[in-house]
Write an enzyme that holds these catalytic residues in place. Structure first.
Site, PDB file in Angstrom:
ATOM      1  N   HIS A 374       0.807  -1.233   0.000  1.00 27.59           N
ATOM      2  CA  HIS A 374       0.000   0.000   0.000  1.00 27.59           C
ATOM      3  C   HIS A 374       0.831   1.271   0.000  1.00 27.59           C
ATOM      4  O   HIS A 374       0.281   2.357   0.127  1.00 27.59           O
ATOM      5  CB  HIS A 374      -0.897   0.054   1.236  1.00 27.59           C
ATOM      6  CG  HIS A 374      -2.011  -0.933   1.225  1.00 27.59           C
ATOM      7  ND1 HIS A 374      -3.270  -0.637   0.735  1.00 27.59           N
ATOM      8  CD2 HIS A 374      -2.065  -2.211   1.626  1.00 27.59           C
ATOM      9  CE1 HIS A 374      -4.046  -1.698   0.862  1.00 27.59           C
ATOM     10  NE2 HIS A 374      -3.333  -2.678   1.399  1.00 27.59           N
ATOM     11  N   LYS A 565      -8.567  13.930   4.802  1.00 28.64           N
ATOM     12  CA  LYS A 565      -7.708  12.744   4.781  1.00 28.64           C
ATOM     13  C   LYS A 565      -6.754  12.882   5.946  1.00 28.64           C
ATOM     14  O   LYS A 565      -6.704  13.927   6.593  1.00 28.64           O
ATOM     15  CB  LYS A 565      -6.940  12.648   3.457  1.00 28.64           C
ATOM     16  CG  LYS A 565      -6.237  13.967   3.063  1.00 28.64           C
ATOM     17  CD  LYS A 565      -5.508  13.870   1.735  1.00 28.64           C
ATOM     18  CE  LYS A 565      -6.365  13.990   0.514  1.00 28.64           C
ATOM     19  NZ  LYS A 565      -6.345  12.840  -0.349  1.00 28.64           N
ATOM     20  N   ARG A 566      -5.977  11.825   6.231  1.00 30.37           N
ATOM     21  CA  ARG A 566      -4.969  11.951   7.277  1.00 30.37           C
ATOM     22  C   ARG A 566      -4.051  13.131   6.967  1.00 30.37           C
ATOM     23  O   ARG A 566      -3.803  13.441   5.806  1.00 30.37           O
ATOM     24  CB  ARG A 566      -4.148  10.660   7.373  1.00 30.37           C
ATOM     25  CG  ARG A 566      -4.914   9.509   7.991  1.00 30.37           C
ATOM     26  CD  ARG A 566      -5.260   9.818   9.430  1.00 30.37           C
ATOM     27  NE  ARG A 566      -4.076   9.788  10.253  1.00 30.37           N
ATOM     28  CZ  ARG A 566      -3.876   8.943  11.267  1.00 30.37           C
ATOM     29  NH1 ARG A 566      -4.799   8.076  11.606  1.00 30.37           N
ATOM     30  NH2 ARG A 566      -2.764   8.990  11.969  1.00 30.37           N
ATOM     31  N   LYS A 571       0.848  14.513   1.689  1.00 32.98           N
ATOM     32  CA  LYS A 571      -0.486  14.816   1.159  1.00 32.98           C
ATOM     33  C   LYS A 571      -0.686  16.318   0.941  1.00 32.98           C
ATOM     34  O   LYS A 571      -1.648  16.748   0.320  1.00 32.98           O
ATOM     35  CB  LYS A 571      -1.568  14.269   2.102  1.00 32.98           C
ATOM     36  CG  LYS A 571      -1.568  12.733   2.198  1.00 32.98           C
ATOM     37  CD  LYS A 571      -2.583  12.239   3.215  1.00 32.98           C
ATOM     38  CE  LYS A 571      -2.497  10.756   3.508  1.00 32.98           C
ATOM     39  NZ  LYS A 571      -3.194   9.906   2.520  1.00 32.98           N
ATOM     40  N   THR A 673      -8.445   6.825  -1.824  1.00 32.94           N
ATOM     41  CA  THR A 673      -9.795   6.298  -2.065  1.00 32.94           C
ATOM     42  C   THR A 673     -10.827   7.394  -1.813  1.00 32.94           C
ATOM     43  O   THR A 673     -11.928   7.353  -2.373  1.00 32.94           O
ATOM     44  CB  THR A 673     -10.079   5.086  -1.152  1.00 32.94           C
ATOM     45  OG1 THR A 673      -9.604   5.383   0.164  1.00 32.94           O
ATOM     46  CG2 THR A 673      -9.425   3.829  -1.661  1.00 32.94           C
ATOM     47  N   LYS A 677     -14.505   8.695  -3.699  1.00 32.34           N
ATOM     48  CA  LYS A 677     -15.780   9.015  -3.037  1.00 32.34           C
ATOM     49  C   LYS A 677     -16.260  10.408  -3.446  1.00 32.34           C
ATOM     50  O   LYS A 677     -17.454  10.625  -3.691  1.00 32.34           O
ATOM     51  CB  LYS A 677     -15.618   8.928  -1.513  1.00 32.34           C
ATOM     52  CG  LYS A 677     -15.291   7.518  -1.040  1.00 32.34           C
ATOM     53  CD  LYS A 677     -14.789   7.491   0.409  1.00 32.34           C
ATOM     54  CE  LYS A 677     -14.083   6.165   0.690  1.00 32.34           C
ATOM     55  NZ  LYS A 677     -13.308   6.173   1.941  1.00 32.34           N
TER      56      LYS A 677
HETATM   57  O1  73E Z   1      -2.766   5.725  -0.798  1.00 31.29           O
HETATM   58  C1  73E Z   1      -3.346   5.088   0.324  1.00 31.29           C
HETATM   59  C2  73E Z   1      -4.235   3.951  -0.168  1.00 31.29           C
HETATM   60  O2  73E Z   1      -5.331   4.445  -0.893  1.00 31.29           O
HETATM   61  C3  73E Z   1      -2.268   4.553   1.239  1.00 31.29           C
HETATM   62  O3  73E Z   1      -1.504   5.630   1.734  1.00 31.29           O
HETATM   63  C4  73E Z   1      -2.911   3.786   2.389  1.00 31.29           C
HETATM   64  O4  73E Z   1      -3.673   2.711   1.826  1.00 31.29           O
HETATM   65  C5  73E Z   1      -4.757   3.138   1.013  1.00 31.29           C
HETATM   66  C6  73E Z   1      -5.523   1.917   0.549  1.00 31.29           C
HETATM   67  O5  73E Z   1      -4.803   1.182  -0.375  1.00 31.29           O
HETATM   68  C7  73E Z   1      -1.905   3.255   3.337  1.00 31.29           C
HETATM   69  N1  73E Z   1      -2.043   3.180   4.670  1.00 31.29           N
HETATM   70  C8  73E Z   1      -0.937   2.628   5.156  1.00 31.29           C
HETATM   71  N2  73E Z   1      -0.123   2.376   4.158  1.00 31.29           N
HETATM   72  N3  73E Z   1      -0.729   2.774   3.030  1.00 31.29           N
HETATM   73  C9  73E Z   1      -0.666   2.328   6.552  1.00 31.29           C
HETATM   74  C10 73E Z   1       0.624   1.969   6.955  1.00 31.29           C
HETATM   75  C11 73E Z   1       0.866   1.686   8.283  1.00 31.29           C
HETATM   76  C12 73E Z   1      -0.157   1.753   9.217  1.00 31.29           C
HETATM   77  C13 73E Z   1      -1.435   2.099   8.820  1.00 31.29           C
HETATM   78  C14 73E Z   1      -1.671   2.395   7.480  1.00 31.29           C
END
Ligand code: 73E
Length: 839
Positions: A374, A565-566, A571, A673, A677
């Site tokens: 991810h 978003k976070r 970002k 994501t 939305k």
């Molecule tokens: O771009 C997003 C993505 O849409 C990405 O940053 C996020 O996952 C979403 C779903 O695919 C994400 N979260 C984390 N890594 N990528 C993450 C890593 C460590 C702890 C919690 C979340």
């Protein structure tokens, strides 16, 4: 004479049984009954919480026959099941979703109203189960919804955190974290199954022994044991009978150990031990995209992985004599590396506990697992210090070393003499202190590795995981993320859903491509008028919320420009702020110039330990304070920071947006994501060529997307050439004026120190290249304003965006996973007549 007993599973459930019936009278009776017998309250003394609980039980009852039938069918048909392992499931509220999926919204509303209550108030009473940080956890929630809707046998496995993501309060403009006690009043949606508890070992050492056949075996003598208790929450599909479980594990102390200490007279020690064990499922780590290398976090990961794998193996052995064919009944998906220790745990279970030899165990493991990456941020790739790993999971470290030895031997044969390649591919990072690289473990142990958007997968192949791609190009596959249209259109934007239904019926909810049929209305003045009215209605509702929660009056006719978003530097919420300050500067220079009235809305949590993210929140609120109160602005700009952004708040926000801010540095956001939305609800996107933005633009048409900024390649090239943010600062008067205003303390009552860390970070590093993209962003916003002034044009673009988002239904994503990774088929659930009629 007594009647002969009927075996319990043959007991007929009566039509209009108070626990299954769905006409208004029965629903009212069931509701009152639950209030009395489960909440123990007379109506006159009941609180909103009691009403919420009573209604939740009423709905859960109505899910149960389908749920049990689903489980029974899977057992009888011996189907292949998808097991989705995720440390996070950000489910959002259940009640509205159950009402929709049971087709009970209208009847329950009537039943509740006839009981003298308000359904919306009851719905608002449900705590938002926040068992996730952001996109990754919400993706898991959308996926389980789509799996059930597509009638795929599936179980979501995770942790039942007692405290989910903290509640964000804003004090003096700063984020403050308040614990999220979401289980305070009990959780009516879950059912505990202590009968299916499993034991998890931790710590200790390993030893060799001879088994009965005289073979050398290894045994793990743990220092500690905890017990995992499963709690199941029903996940109903839309318009199907399928109800799959979300199975979350709670950690409990093992009785044996307590008793030992207790009997030895060490009462305090026994209690301390118990508390320590139960800490494992206490709290969700609030970091998104940055790992926490804490022992407790590794304990959490191993805990839920071990519980889940033992559960999967138990289920398999109910129907099969051995585990040799586990991959025929189980497809296990690793949601990022958080559950990647599963590769080693599966090997251990197969070999040490089920007598399988290494080669067979390895074949079964690889065929069973697949891994989703991810993130591209190098600092977000998980690694665990070998010392900690050995302390907590001594047997797993041995197994990982052995996997590594065999793997690197292969690599040496394939690429003789390439030592650098070996050290990059190794499961152990030996450049300094030794670490276990979890992404490497996941790649080696899985048969498929996927990224979450086209660009992301491409960058994985050419960058982050390029050495693995070189070894196994066939393993790498893209699965662009999606979101469920049930929650993200129907539930959150009922007026838009109603407009769609009135034109093409409800088929779009299971096949979002049907919305394309509506394109013929894009020039129909009536349709466009309705479209605008719906948006205005949604904006009014959000304006009301803002008034009630922030005491800020915003004009629903102004453009709602939203970034939720976070909070993370990549970002670039602060790029958005730089633009707002630039607009403000223009007004200050020339208060009478025409500008399009705009409401800038922000929302998002910062990891509690992430200072720069917290400073960005403080800056947002400080800028808001100044601009919202400056008489020169005359209300043309408003800035709102909505606190505690979560799934429920998202449901209010996305439908009310005109403009969606997706402005990450190209190459940093794996997918996003929220971008989907927004677009599904008719917001235009201003964005970079990053993550799924690229595909959203392709689908919407490039003329219906506000694009700006460097490409991922240009970002890399600019960096390689030696990026100097001060060059941009010195040569761009508008940018200089913006930065100077912040640095001069204009937004901090003259305090020049407060925002200095942020200003310095931009001036001297600007790791995420805000300065390089600044002018393009400001210019693009001019284009946005111009377009917004032409409401006919804007409406047309908005409509086309919403209608062309079929690709971003998580149903599409899940179908691809099913066909290309998991090899699983739908298994429809047949119900007896009564529930069909009631549905
Ligand atoms: O771009 C997003 C993505 O849409 C990405 O940053 C996020 O996952 C979403 C779903 O695919 C994400 N979260 C984390 N890594 N990528 C993450 C890593 C460590 C702890 C919690 C979340």
């Amino acid at each position: 004479m007594t009647q002969p007993l009927i075996p319990i599973d043959q007991c007929p459930i009566q039509i209009e049984d108070d626990r299954t019936g769905t006409n208004v009278e029965t629903l009212k009776r069931a509701f009152a009954d639950n209030l009395f017998y489960l909440q123990g309250k007379y109506e006159s003394l009941a609180t909103q919480d009691d009403f919420y609980m009573a209604l939740a039980y009423t709905l859960r009852d109505r899910l149960l026959s389908r749920w049990l039938k689903t489980t029974k069918t899977y057992m009888e048909k011996d189907v292949k099941v998808v097991y989705y392992l995720s440390a996070e499931f950000l489910m959002g509220r259940h009640m509205g979703n159950s009402l929709i999926n049971l087709h009970l919204y209208d009847r329950v509303r009537q039943a509740v109203e006839e009981s003298g209550l308000d359904l919306d108030e009851i719905l608002e009473h449900e705590p938002d189960p926040g068992l996730g940080n952001g996109g990754l956890g919400r993706l898991a929630a959308c996926f389980v919804d789509s799996l059930a809707t597509l009638e795929i046998p599936a179980v979501g496995y995770g942790i039942r955190y007692e405290f989910g993501i903290f509640t964000q309060a804003i004090r003096d403009g700063w984020q403050a974290e308040v614990p999220d006690k979401w289980l305070r009043f009990g959780n009516p949606w879950e059912i505990a199954h202590p009968d299916q508890a499993v034991e998890v070992k931790l710590g200790g050492h390993t030893e060799m022994y001879h088994n009965e056949k005289g073979e050398y075996k290894v045994r793990w003598i743990p220092a500690n044991r905890v017990v995992g208790i499963p709690y199941d929450t029903p996940v109903p599909g839309y318009d199907t009978n399928t109800v799959n479980p979300l199975r979350l594990w709670r950690a409990e102390a093992s009785d044996d150990f307590n008793f030992d200490a207790f009997n030895a007279g060490n009462y305090d020690g026994a209690v301390a031990e118990k508390m320590r064990s139960e800490t494992i499922s206490k709290v969700l780590y609030p970091n998104d995209n940055t790992p926490q290398g804490k022992q407790l976090r590794l304990e959490q990961q191993f805990f839920f992985v071990s519980c889940s794998l033992q559960d999967i193996i138990r289920t398999h052995l109910l129907r099969h004599p051995s585990l040799h064919n586990l991959h025929d009944t189980a497809a296990i998906q690793l949601n990022d590396t958080h559950p990647a220790v599963a590769i080693a745990e599966m090997m251990r279970l197969l070999m040490d506990e089920h007598e399988m030899d290494w080669n067979t165990a390895w074949r079964v493991t690889q065929k069973t697992f697949s891994y989703t990456n991810h993130t591209l941020l190098p600092e977000a790739l998980e690694k665990w210090s070998v010392g900690l790993f050995e302390y907590l999971l001594p047997r797993h470290l041995e197994i990982i070393y052995e996997i590594n030895r065999r793997f690197l031997e292969d690599v040496k044969r394939w690429y003789p003499g390439d030592d650098n390649l070996i050290s990059r591919l190794s499961l152990i990072d030996e450049s300094g202190e030794k670490y276990v690289r979890m992404a490497n473990l996941a790649c080696v142990g899985s048969h498929a590795v996927n990224g979450v958007a086209a660009l992301h997968t491409q960058l994985l192949k050419q960058d982050t995981l390029r050495d693995f791609y070189r070894l196994w190009p066939g393993k790498f596959i893209n699965k662009t993320n999606g979101v469920t249209p049930r929650r993200w259109i129907l539930m959150c934007n009922p007026k838009l859903a109603e407009l769609y239904n009135s034109k093409i019926g409800e088929g779009w909810l299971k096949d979002l491509s049907q919305l394309k049929q509506l394109e013929k209305y894009v020039d129909d003045p009536d349709f466009c008028q309705q479209w605008r009215e719906i948006k205005l209605h949604n904006k009014r509702q959000l304006a009301q919320y803002i008034w009630e929660h922030n005491g800020i009056e915003v004009d629903p006719h102004s453009m709602f420009d939203i970034q939720v978003k976070r909070i993370h530097e990549y970002k670039r919420q602060h790029l958005n702020l730089l633009h707002i300050i630039a607009l403000y500067n223009q007004i200050k220079q020339n208060p009478d110039q025409h500008i399009v009235p705009c409401t800038f809305i922000f929302g998002g949590k910062a990891a509690p330990g992430y200072f720069m993210a917290k400073l960005i929140i403080k800056l947002t609120n400080s800028v808001a304070d100044v601009i919202n109160h400056d008489p020169d602005v005359r209300g043309r700009l408003k800035i709102v920071f909505l606190n505690n952004f979560n799934v429920s708040l998202g449901q209010r926000i996305y439908p009310a947006a005109d403009l969606s801010e997706q402005v990450s540095t190209a190459g940093k956001e794996a997918s996003g994501t929220g971008n989907m939305k927004f677009a599904m609800n008719g917001a235009m996107t201003i964005g970079t060529l990053d993550g799924a933005n690229i595909e959203i633009r392709e689908e919407a048409g490039e003329e219906n997307f506000f694009l700006f900024g460097l490409t991922a390649q240009e970002v890399a090239d600019t960096k390689a050439k030696g990026y100097n943010p001060r060059d941009y600062y010195s040569s761009n008067p508008s940018l200089k004026a913006v930065i100077d205003r912040i640095a001069a303390g204009y937004f901090s009552h003259g305090d020049k120190e407060l925002f200095k860390p942020l200003v310095d970070s931009l001036m001297y590093h600007d790791q995420y290249m805000l300065f390089a993209d600044y002018q393009a962003y400001v210019d693009c916003h001019k284009q946005v304003s111009k377009t917004y002034s032409d409401q006919d044009k804007w409406t047309r673009m908005s409509i086309l965006n919403a209608l062309r988002m079929a690709k971003f239904s998580s149903d599409r994503t899940i179908r691809e996973y099913c066909n290309e990774i998991w090899n699983v088929q739908p298994v429809p659930i047949e119900m007896e007549e009564y529930s069909q009629e009631n549905a």
